[in-house]
Enzyme design. Structure first.
Site, short mmCIF file in Angstrom:
data_model
loop_
_atom_site.label_atom_id
_atom_site.label_comp_id
_atom_site.label_asym_id
_atom_site.label_seq_id
_atom_site.Cartn_x
_atom_site.Cartn_y
_atom_site.Cartn_z
N GLY A 240 0.85 -1.19 0.00
CA GLY A 240 0.00 0.00 0.00
C GLY A 240 0.88 1.24 0.00
O GLY A 240 2.02 1.20 -0.48
N ARG A 241 0.36 2.32 0.56
CA ARG A 241 1.12 3.59 0.53
C ARG A 241 2.52 3.45 1.12
O ARG A 241 3.51 3.88 0.53
CB ARG A 241 0.39 4.65 1.35
CG ARG A 241 -0.85 5.22 0.74
CD ARG A 241 -1.32 6.37 1.63
NE ARG A 241 -2.67 6.75 1.32
CZ ARG A 241 -3.76 6.09 1.74
NH1 ARG A 241 -3.64 5.03 2.50
NH2 ARG A 241 -4.95 6.51 1.39
N ILE A 242 2.60 2.85 2.31
CA ILE A 242 3.89 2.80 3.01
C ILE A 242 4.83 1.82 2.31
O ILE A 242 6.02 2.11 2.11
CB ILE A 242 3.68 2.45 4.51
CG1 ILE A 242 2.86 3.55 5.18
CG2 ILE A 242 5.02 2.27 5.22
CD1 ILE A 242 2.35 3.21 6.57
N ARG B 210 1.90 -4.02 12.61
CA ARG B 210 1.28 -4.29 13.91
C ARG B 210 1.92 -5.55 14.47
O ARG B 210 2.15 -6.53 13.74
CB ARG B 210 -0.24 -4.50 13.77
CG ARG B 210 -1.04 -3.22 13.58
CD ARG B 210 -1.05 -2.36 14.84
NE ARG B 210 -1.85 -1.16 14.68
CZ ARG B 210 -1.37 0.03 14.27
NH1 ARG B 210 -0.09 0.17 13.99
NH2 ARG B 210 -2.17 1.08 14.19
N GLU C 262 2.33 -5.07 23.46
CA GLU C 262 3.00 -3.77 23.62
C GLU C 262 2.53 -3.17 24.93
O GLU C 262 1.33 -3.09 25.14
CB GLU C 262 2.62 -2.82 22.47
CG GLU C 262 3.41 -3.04 21.23
CD GLU C 262 3.05 -2.10 20.09
OE1 GLU C 262 2.54 -0.99 20.36
OE2 GLU C 262 3.26 -2.50 18.94
N HIS D 275 7.26 1.59 19.13
CA HIS D 275 6.19 1.99 18.20
C HIS D 275 6.29 3.49 17.86
O HIS D 275 5.38 4.27 18.15
CB HIS D 275 4.82 1.66 18.83
CG HIS D 275 3.73 1.47 17.82
ND1 HIS D 275 2.65 0.66 18.01
CD2 HIS D 275 3.55 2.04 16.60
CE1 HIS D 275 1.83 0.73 16.96
NE2 HIS D 275 2.37 1.56 16.08
N ALA E 43 7.42 4.69 14.59
CA ALA E 43 7.74 4.90 13.17
C ALA E 43 7.22 6.24 12.64
O ALA E 43 7.86 6.87 11.81
CB ALA E 43 7.21 3.75 12.32
#
Ligand code: GLV
Length: 331
Positions: free
Chosen positions: A157-159, A239, A268, A287, A289
């Site tokens: 996808g976008r990332i 995730r 987490e 977490h 990013a």
């Protein structure tokens, strides 16, 4: 004069977003460093017209039933697995998220982890801090090459696409796996779509960029580590539960893969004595990013704009369940 809408914000987000909300709404912010506990969350949401939530808050049907005044849940994240979207839709509650504005920051951080894990940056810095550095060593802290290696991107996808662009500068061969295949992507990004097992077998780096769904939970487990190269590096900036934690520990301990770089984990946070935290071939960060100053400002502003648009009965820039708008404004 009509009362201002009441907005509950479940943590102190950047002022850029709070300022926007405060121009038009009565804003209550949970100011604790940790997420509000169950009772505190209910108190915060009492009588709210809208909630601006974080990925640490579980928003389900029971919670929405208890707070029927809420018309929109605007999540300060691109991922929205913390929100039961079907339950929200069934109750006419709009759900919004913040894609796009965090694409570059997240992709560059995945690449940061890729470089750090393959070139053993954290382990090497710890080696120096521990006073172990005595001389230049021909076999000291040898890592894996990045330039010219094969990068497997799971979730294009976008990332994932942004990461592919970055990897091109390192002359990497790019493979991708995605349930949806964009017909122009191979030409545009110089990559090849392949089946997951093929990607795992051929990649020197495997970077995960899928949303967490029932289909992607534990998509990387013992069988998949068995397919990967013993020199491979796994990156997870998606995730935590996409990877089976116990299987990853075993793979790292046994040398089934070379290393891992994890922005996200399951659970987490991880306990400080957890093997993923203590193993030398694993880097765990909390977490972060999307955690740059400008990206978090942009996320706060987008989350606020989405929320205000729904309260105004308009179509927000981003909405996960547009069907709630079809019959006019949400219930
Ligand atoms: C962070 O993990 C996000 O989904 O934005």
């Amino acid at each position: 004069m009509a009362a201002k809408p009441r907005v509950a914000v479940t943590r102190l987000i950047p002022e850029a977003g709070l300022d926007l909300l405060r121009t038009r709404c009565d804003v209550q912010v949970w100011e604790g460093d940790l997420p509000p506990s169950g009772d505190a969350l209910h108190t915060l949401l009492e009588g709210a017209d809208a909630a601006l939530t974080l990925l640490t808050e579980k928003i389900d049907g029971a919670l929405l039933d208890r707070h029927p005044t809420i018309r929109v849940v605007s999540n300060f994240a691109v991922g929205f697995d913390n929100v039961d979207v079907d339950a929200a839709t069934a109750r006419g509650v709009a759900v919004c998220n913040t894609p796009g504005v965090l694409t570059a920051a997240t992709a560059e951080f995945a690449f940061t982890l890729l470089m750090a894990a393959s070139r053993r940056v954290v382990e090497a810095a710890t080696y120096v801090r521990d006073g172990k550095w005595q001389t230049w060593g021909p076999k000291l802290l040898l890592g894996q090459d990045i330039v010219g290696a094969t990068l497997g991107i799971v979730g294009f996808g976008r990332i994932g696409k942004e990461l592919a662009k970055m990897a091109t500068g390192f002359n990497m061969t790019i493979l991708a796996n995605d349930a949806y295949q964009d017909p122009t992507a191979e030409a545009e990004y110089g990559m090849t779509y392949v089946e997951l097992d093929d990607l795992l077998a051929r990649s020197d780096f495997v970077s995960l960029h899928v949303a967490l769904t029932p289909e992607t939970r534990h998509m990387i487990s013992t069988r998949e580590f068995g397919i990967m190269k013993p020199t491979a590096v796994l990156i997870n900036a998606a995730r935590g539960p996409v990877v089976d934690t116990d299987a990853l520990v075993t793979a790292l301990r046994n040398g089934d893969i070379f290393a891992a770089g994890l922005d996200v984990t399951d659970p987490e946070p991880l306990p400080v004595d957890h093997p993923l935290v203590t193993l030398p071939n694993c880097i765990v960060v909390p977490h972060i990013a999307s955690a740059t100053v400008t990206t978090r400002d942009a996320m706060a502003e987008l989350a606020a704009r989405n929320l205000l648009a729904v309260l105004d009965g308009e179509t927000p820039e981003v909405i996960v369940n547009p069907e709630v708008l079809k019959s006019g404004s949400p219930a």
